[in-house]
Design an enzyme around this catalytic site. Structure first.
Site, PDB file in Angstrom:
ATOM      1  N   MET A 120      -2.293   0.545   8.716  1.00 45.47           N
ATOM      2  CA  MET A 120      -1.486  -0.059   7.678  1.00 45.47           C
ATOM      3  C   MET A 120      -1.975   0.404   6.318  1.00 45.47           C
ATOM      4  SD  MET A 120       1.143  -1.501   7.436  1.00 45.47           S
ATOM      5  CE  MET A 120       2.104  -2.848   7.940  1.00 45.47           C
ATOM      6  N   CYS A 121      -1.170   0.265   5.306  1.00 46.65           N
ATOM      7  CA  CYS A 121      -1.478   0.764   3.976  1.00 46.65           C
ATOM      8  C   CYS A 121      -0.956  -0.219   2.936  1.00 46.65           C
ATOM      9  CB  CYS A 121      -0.835   2.131   3.734  1.00 46.65           C
ATOM     10  SG  CYS A 121      -1.075   3.323   5.077  1.00 46.65           S
ATOM     11  N   ARG A 122      -1.238   0.089   1.684  1.00 51.00           N
ATOM     12  CA  ARG A 122      -0.641  -0.620   0.542  1.00 51.00           C
ATOM     13  C   ARG A 122      -0.097   0.459  -0.393  1.00 51.00           C
ATOM     14  NH1 ARG A 122       0.168  -5.737   1.842  1.00 51.00           N
ATOM     15  NH2 ARG A 122       0.775  -4.410   3.607  1.00 51.00           N
TER      16      ARG A 122
END
Length: 286
Positions: A1-3
């Site tokens: 996951m990332c931002r």
């Protein structure tokens, strides 16, 4: 996951967009709304649009090694990128870069890598070709089989053009090949995201896409927020400490252009033929 985040508005230094309290920089080690993964330490990237060249000067040439017929008309400078495979907090060059570079349109991301994907900076968003910058926050199960299941097979040349071995790079190729035909970005995402979601229940497809004049985004399966003020519009995985944020509903397409209101449009579900859906279910990786 990332931002990730994307900004469109008046010219600002990058540091104002990266470093506000609870902004992207802080979200790399202390995300507050990240449901998958706990830290984004597998690289980061920033993309921005330089001002156009003065009249009478030659525009910067495009630097992307794109497949045949994938090369844009170089009428304006391409977006610039700065990407690293280290955590954003470990890059000692970033503070000077961020305080001196200014732009009207910026896309930034910090990465939490999916096991089995590329670990170098080639997999860090934003991806780029021609005037476009792209970022994907999410995960696509069994992404390697997706082109065939979508009836969108890739040529050997296109596969070799992919920057990295990961679901985000594949999504970018599927999207970009349609942008090159002149199809509007909003229509590409509105059609492709529901098709992928129908084939991959539980897929997470939060997407940010810009050509420097417009932002186009999708929230599907994870969080996305929007803030408008006198400077411009920010779309982000999660809000910083500023006031005025509103959450984008799930399964929604967002479009932003200069001097226009932010527009929200629900994504229409896509139907998958029963035989194709059954075949996908049999071959899907747990």
């Amino acid at each position: 996951m990332c931002r990730h985040f994307a900004y469109l508005g008046r010219e600002l230094p990058l540091t104002e967009l990266i470093h506000p309290p609870q902004g992207l920089y802080e979200q790399s080690w202390a995300p507050r709304q990240q449901r998958y993964g706990t830290v984004n330490a597998d690289g980061f990237g920033l993309g921005w649009y330089p001002p156009p060249p003065p009249p009478g000067t030659t525009a910067t040439t495009w630097s992307d090694a794109a497949p045949p017929d994938h090369r844009p008309n170089a009428a304006a400078p391409p977006p610039a990128r700065y990407r690293r495979a280290v955590p954003i907090w470990a890059d000692q060059n970033l503070p000077d870069l961020a305080r001196t570079v200014r732009s009207r349109c910026v896309l930034g991301a910090v990465r939490d890598a999916t096991p089995g994907t590329s670990q170098d900076e080639s997999a860090a968003a934003p991806y780029r070709c021609g005037p476009w910058l792209f970022s994907h926050n999410g995960a696509v199960p069994s992404w390697q089989r997706l082109p065939d299941e979508l009836r969108l097979p890739l040529s050997a040349e296109e596969l070799l053009w992919m920057e990295a071995r990961c679901d985000s790079a594949l999504l970018w190729l599927l999207i970009h090949r349609r942008l090159l035909t002149g199809e509007p970005a909003a229509e590409v995402l509105a059609e492709l995201v529901p098709r992928i979601a129908a084939l991959r229940p539980g897929v997470r497809l939060n997407i940010l896409l810009t050509d420097g004049a417009r932002l186009t985004a999708v929230r599907h399966g994870d969080t996305l927020w929007c803030r408008s003020d006198a400077d411009g519009v920010v779309l982000a995985s999660e809000p910083d400490a500023s006031a005025g944020w509103r959450e984008v509903p799930d399964h929604t397409l967002v479009t932003v252009a200069h001097d226009e209101p932010v527009r929200f449009r629900p994504l229409a579900p896509a139907a998958v033929p029963p035989a194709q859906a059954a075949a996908t279910e049999r071959t899907a990786t747990p």
